[in-house]
Design a protein around this motif. Sequence first.
Motif, mmCIF file in Angstrom:
data_model
loop_
_atom_site.group_PDB
_atom_site.id
_atom_site.type_symbol
_atom_site.label_atom_id
_atom_site.label_comp_id
_atom_site.label_asym_id
_atom_site.label_seq_id
_atom_site.Cartn_x
_atom_site.Cartn_y
_atom_site.Cartn_z
ATOM 1 N N ARG A 99 -126.751 -28.738 21.312
ATOM 2 C CA ARG A 99 -127.261 -27.361 21.464
ATOM 3 C C ARG A 99 -126.125 -26.387 21.765
ATOM 4 N N ASP A 100 -125.270 -26.738 22.726
ATOM 5 C CA ASP A 100 -124.166 -25.847 23.101
ATOM 6 C C ASP A 100 -123.185 -25.667 21.946
ATOM 7 N N PHE A 101 -122.937 -26.745 21.195
ATOM 8 C CA PHE A 101 -122.040 -26.663 20.038
ATOM 9 C C PHE A 101 -122.576 -25.680 19.002
ATOM 10 N N ILE B 239 -121.934 -17.924 17.884
ATOM 11 C CA ILE B 239 -121.245 -16.826 18.574
ATOM 12 C C ILE B 239 -119.867 -16.593 17.963
ATOM 13 N N ALA B 240 -119.127 -17.674 17.706
ATOM 14 C CA ALA B 240 -117.793 -17.547 17.116
ATOM 15 C C ALA B 240 -117.870 -16.924 15.727
ATOM 16 N N HIS B 241 -118.898 -17.306 14.960
ATOM 17 C CA HIS B 241 -119.049 -16.773 13.604
ATOM 18 C C HIS B 241 -119.354 -15.281 13.647
ATOM 19 N N LEU C 45 -117.083 -12.176 12.097
ATOM 20 C CA LEU C 45 -117.618 -11.160 11.182
ATOM 21 C C LEU C 45 -117.305 -9.756 11.690
ATOM 22 N N ARG C 46 -117.441 -9.543 13.007
ATOM 23 C CA ARG C 46 -117.146 -8.223 13.567
ATOM 24 C C ARG C 46 -115.671 -7.879 13.397
ATOM 25 N N GLU C 47 -114.797 -8.866 13.575
ATOM 26 C CA GLU C 47 -113.366 -8.610 13.435
ATOM 27 C C GLU C 47 -112.972 -8.292 11.998
ATOM 28 N N ASN C 48 -113.766 -8.837 11.042
ATOM 29 C CA ASN C 48 -113.431 -8.625 9.625
ATOM 30 C C ASN C 48 -113.958 -7.310 9.085
#
Length: 299
Positions: free
Chosen positions: A281-283, A289-291, A295-298
């Motif tokens: 679940r945590d993975f 969240i990382a994805h 996307l926001r950074e791109n």
Amino acid sequence: MDWDKLRIFHAVADAGSLTHAGDVLHLSQSAVSRQIRALEESLNTTLFHRHARGLILTEQGELLFDATSSMNKRLEAAAARIRDSEEEVFGSLRVTTTTGFGSLWLAPRLAKLYEKYPDLNIDLMLEERVLDLPMREADVAIRMKEPSQADLVRKRLMSVWMRLYASPEYLEQHGTPQSLDDLENHRLICQRTDSTQVGAGQVFVQRLLTYDVKSTLNVNNYFGVLQAVINNLGIGVLPHYVIEDFPRAVRVLPDEESGEIPVFLAYPEELRQSRRIAAFRDFVQEEIIAHRRQLRENV
């Protein structure tokens, strides 16, 4: 009722053969046969029809096999909970999700989970059928709708939309549609409307097909739709998360998309304390969240 005889009966019913059951149980065929006869005598019934190709359960045998199957799943759950009392995350974890999400989003990311928990063994079951988690057909599920089964812990992970995509090469050769009416000049690649899929995706495809599409390619999962799109066969209906890992694909008719499709993670209440479930679940949450951050950074 003798538990040992029930264990042997379950093995025979599962294998359909005295010899194969004996191999699993490390018993001779004659010893297995004696135990089955003794069980039938104690119940005053016949549990198997014997024929040349093996054994077939009688109606009474089916009833007993249902009971022993349920017992076996409960014992497996108890054993898993006992193992999960240890500090380390290890053992088997049966994960079920759809073919598209499992093959295109989840599987490519599992290396990170194995790197963190090298003793974890994942059985990834990819199919559109909804497996029964309380009956332990799987330990944890990722589903494209909120689970309706009782006694499940559920958590909403994200939302998905079905959209239209094509390769640059296809659009260069055939042109880019400016409206849904232009689809009549293109090949639409999608899942069949009568196949098992999320309702919002099905409704979206049905709406697209009302625009006099003359050429279609129907595929029974999104992995196949993606392969057809990146190989320049037409305009495909795909979940938006798929294309994020294939940036060359071009979104077509950006104002058109399906309704929102919620994605849920669910597992049986009795596995709430499972360290394996918590690790998985945590993975998944961390990857989402990382994805999103990427996307926001791109942008």
